[in-house]
Design a protein around this motif. Sequence first.
Motif, PDB file in Angstrom:
ATOM      1  N   PRO A  25       0.795  -1.233   0.000  1.00  0.00           N
ATOM      2  CA  PRO A  25       0.000   0.000   0.000  1.00  0.00           C
ATOM      3  C   PRO A  25       0.828   1.283   0.000  1.00  0.00           C
ATOM      4  O   PRO A  25       0.312   2.347  -0.358  1.00  0.00           O
ATOM      5  CB  PRO A  25      -0.814  -0.107   1.297  1.00  0.00           C
ATOM      6  CG  PRO A  25      -0.875  -1.568   1.591  1.00  0.00           C
ATOM      7  CD  PRO A  25       0.450  -2.099   1.143  1.00  0.00           C
ATOM      8  N   VAL A  26       2.101   1.216   0.429  1.00  0.00           N
ATOM      9  CA  VAL A  26       2.920   2.434   0.485  1.00  0.00           C
ATOM     10  C   VAL A  26       4.021   2.436  -0.565  1.00  0.00           C
ATOM     11  O   VAL A  26       4.936   3.262  -0.513  1.00  0.00           O
ATOM     12  CB  VAL A  26       3.533   2.627   1.888  1.00  0.00           C
ATOM     13  CG1 VAL A  26       2.440   2.913   2.906  1.00  0.00           C
ATOM     14  CG2 VAL A  26       4.343   1.398   2.317  1.00  0.00           C
ATOM     15  N   ARG A  27       3.928   1.516  -1.494  1.00  0.00           N
ATOM     16  CA  ARG A  27       4.917   1.486  -2.570  1.00  0.00           C
ATOM     17  C   ARG A  27       4.882   2.800  -3.341  1.00  0.00           C
ATOM     18  O   ARG A  27       3.812   3.350  -3.623  1.00  0.00           O
ATOM     19  CB  ARG A  27       4.648   0.320  -3.513  1.00  0.00           C
ATOM     20  CG  ARG A  27       5.650   0.204  -4.639  1.00  0.00           C
ATOM     21  CD  ARG A  27       5.408  -1.034  -5.475  1.00  0.00           C
ATOM     22  NE  ARG A  27       6.217  -1.006  -6.672  1.00  0.00           N
ATOM     23  CZ  ARG A  27       7.512  -1.326  -6.712  1.00  0.00           C
ATOM     24  NH1 ARG A  27       8.117  -1.714  -5.618  1.00  0.00           N
ATOM     25  NH2 ARG A  27       8.187  -1.267  -7.839  1.00  0.00           N
ATOM     26  N   ASP A  28       6.039   3.307  -3.681  1.00  0.00           N
ATOM     27  CA  ASP A  28       6.211   4.557  -4.422  1.00  0.00           C
ATOM     28  C   ASP A  28       5.876   5.792  -3.604  1.00  0.00           C
ATOM     29  O   ASP A  28       5.820   6.909  -4.141  1.00  0.00           O
ATOM     30  CB  ASP A  28       5.378   4.574  -5.714  1.00  0.00           C
ATOM     31  CG  ASP A  28       5.800   3.490  -6.697  1.00  0.00           C
ATOM     32  OD1 ASP A  28       6.997   3.160  -6.715  1.00  0.00           O
ATOM     33  OD2 ASP A  28       4.933   2.964  -7.415  1.00  0.00           O
ATOM     34  N   MET A  29       5.657   5.618  -2.287  1.00  0.00           N
ATOM     35  CA  MET A  29       5.377   6.768  -1.424  1.00  0.00           C
ATOM     36  C   MET A  29       6.623   7.152  -0.640  1.00  0.00           C
ATOM     37  O   MET A  29       7.333   6.293  -0.115  1.00  0.00           O
ATOM     38  CB  MET A  29       4.235   6.444  -0.458  1.00  0.00           C
ATOM     39  CG  MET A  29       2.889   6.250  -1.126  1.00  0.00           C
ATOM     40  SD  MET A  29       1.581   5.749   0.034  1.00  0.00           S
ATOM     41  CE  MET A  29       1.501   7.218   1.090  1.00  0.00           C
ATOM     42  N   SER A  30       6.878   8.448  -0.551  1.00  0.00           N
ATOM     43  CA  SER A  30       7.998   8.931   0.252  1.00  0.00           C
ATOM     44  C   SER A  30       7.650   8.829   1.733  1.00  0.00           C
ATOM     45  O   SER A  30       6.478   8.641   2.109  1.00  0.00           O
ATOM     46  CB  SER A  30       8.304  10.391  -0.093  1.00  0.00           C
ATOM     47  OG  SER A  30       7.238  11.227   0.318  1.00  0.00           O
ATOM     48  N   TYR A  31       8.652   8.996   2.576  1.00  0.00           N
ATOM     49  CA  TYR A  31       8.426   8.951   4.027  1.00  0.00           C
ATOM     50  C   TYR A  31       7.422  10.021   4.454  1.00  0.00           C
ATOM     51  O   TYR A  31       6.519   9.759   5.258  1.00  0.00           O
ATOM     52  CB  TYR A  31       9.751   9.147   4.761  1.00  0.00           C
ATOM     53  CG  TYR A  31       9.601   9.308   6.259  1.00  0.00           C
ATOM     54  CD1 TYR A  31       9.279   8.217   7.058  1.00  0.00           C
ATOM     55  CD2 TYR A  31       9.771  10.559   6.864  1.00  0.00           C
ATOM     56  CE1 TYR A  31       9.130   8.365   8.434  1.00  0.00           C
ATOM     57  CE2 TYR A  31       9.622  10.714   8.234  1.00  0.00           C
ATOM     58  CZ  TYR A  31       9.299   9.611   9.006  1.00  0.00           C
ATOM     59  OH  TYR A  31       9.147   9.762  10.363  1.00  0.00           O
ATOM     60  N   ASP A  32       7.558  11.208   3.905  1.00  0.00           N
ATOM     61  CA  ASP A  32       6.646  12.300   4.276  1.00  0.00           C
ATOM     62  C   ASP A  32       5.206  11.980   3.882  1.00  0.00           C
ATOM     63  O   ASP A  32       4.267  12.259   4.642  1.00  0.00           O
ATOM     64  CB  ASP A  32       7.094  13.604   3.609  1.00  0.00           C
ATOM     65  CG  ASP A  32       8.401  14.134   4.193  1.00  0.00           C
ATOM     66  OD1 ASP A  32       8.711  13.760   5.338  1.00  0.00           O
ATOM     67  OD2 ASP A  32       9.091  14.899   3.497  1.00  0.00           O
ATOM     68  N   LEU A  33       5.017  11.396   2.698  1.00  0.00           N
ATOM     69  CA  LEU A  33       3.666  11.033   2.266  1.00  0.00           C
ATOM     70  C   LEU A  33       3.076   9.933   3.144  1.00  0.00           C
ATOM     71  O   LEU A  33       1.878   9.935   3.442  1.00  0.00           O
ATOM     72  CB  LEU A  33       3.679  10.582   0.809  1.00  0.00           C
ATOM     73  CG  LEU A  33       3.862  11.674  -0.249  1.00  0.00           C
ATOM     74  CD1 LEU A  33       3.957  11.045  -1.642  1.00  0.00           C
ATOM     75  CD2 LEU A  33       2.711  12.676  -0.196  1.00  0.00           C
ATOM     76  N   ILE A  34       3.914   8.983   3.556  1.00  0.00           N
ATOM     77  CA  ILE A  34       3.447   7.913   4.435  1.00  0.00           C
ATOM     78  C   ILE A  34       2.984   8.490   5.774  1.00  0.00           C
ATOM     79  O   ILE A  34       1.923   8.125   6.293  1.00  0.00           O
ATOM     80  CB  ILE A  34       4.565   6.866   4.658  1.00  0.00           C
ATOM     81  CG1 ILE A  34       4.872   6.135   3.342  1.00  0.00           C
ATOM     82  CG2 ILE A  34       4.160   5.856   5.731  1.00  0.00           C
ATOM     83  CD1 ILE A  34       6.081   5.235   3.403  1.00  0.00           C
TER      84      ILE A  34
END
Length: 381
Positions: A25-34
């Motif tokens: 579900p968090v693939r391609d998401m940066s730490y900030d976006l997560i």
Amino acid sequence: MKKIKYDNILNCILGGAIGDALGGPVRDMSYDLIVDKYGKRGLNGLEIDCDNKARVSANTQLTIFTIDAVIKEYTTKFIYGKSRYMTKVMYTNYIRWQYYQGRKISINMDKRLLKDNYLYSVQELKYERYPEQRMADILETEMIEEETENENNFNDGWACLTKTAPIGLVYYEDLEKAFDTAVKVAKLTHGHPNAYLSCGVLAVIIASLMQGNRLEVAIQTAIDMLKQKENASEVLRYIALALDLAKDKIHYPEKFDDFGLCDQAHETLAAAIYVCLIGQDSISKALVFSVNNSAYGNNIAAIVGQILGIYLGLDDVCKSWSTKLEMYELIKDISNDLFCVITNKLPKQIDNYDKELNTNEMKYKSVKNIAKWWLIKYDKI
């Protein structure tokens, strides 16, 4: 050498699948976006779909096809005293996976042959999952000869790494064999030294852990073998970075930046080694840390799960997660099959299998006959 246990194999494959599903579900998401989506703690549990399952990616699907190929090759060599070339067997299975996914394939292979495999009946393997694009392109456009590896491509992506663990499991008694086989298989789709040498390293770590060695010993053994190979400097540099960062007492997301984007095999391997070294108190915490700190966290977590699955086993959190996995029962079954093949045993459910395979007349009095039984189930190429 420690006696091989079924739990070691099952925990390795399940651990990888859990990490893969956790990070999806968090693939391609940066730490900030997560953090924006899940809060400061980030994602800390499996996300379940409408079928009440946690979806896995192409990583886990291809790991299953790798196990299938390893079983075929292992039993054939045992019976006939010679190999049919692991690269050929593995490549055929990757083409099968590509075909089951509804994608174009690179060779004019009889569709009946592609379907003539028990995995064809597994509906979840036909659910479309998007692999590393460069690998998919190679499988669509290039033909690989029976006794050679595809070294014309210069692919250095991560996808070769996440399906390497079964090679380390089956060749756990011979570290050189584990390294060399992993390299040959990786070259089918990843011709860059950083990619195929990383696979060799991971296979040796897995195999060494299966022998009962400590994690640090397994990593150092792999490093020592890697130093003897050509074009290994970059992989060695990244592993050294992982070892250095793991010495710190405080670990924070920015450290992942030192490994780059982790979209290349050697970066992914180094990040996974780092997480394994700092996460030896809890596999579930290590997996959560992996997926929340990189856009490619599911790949890192898959490798962390494979390594720590053997080394630590699955904790209660991971055990509860595992039953929610897509293809949970298949993973258990094929892990049991791999264990039985390696230890020259027949499955406990032999009577049911006999009815399915019409093998009641066979007399399982010798190890060779046991191997022949496995080929009746698996050998369809």
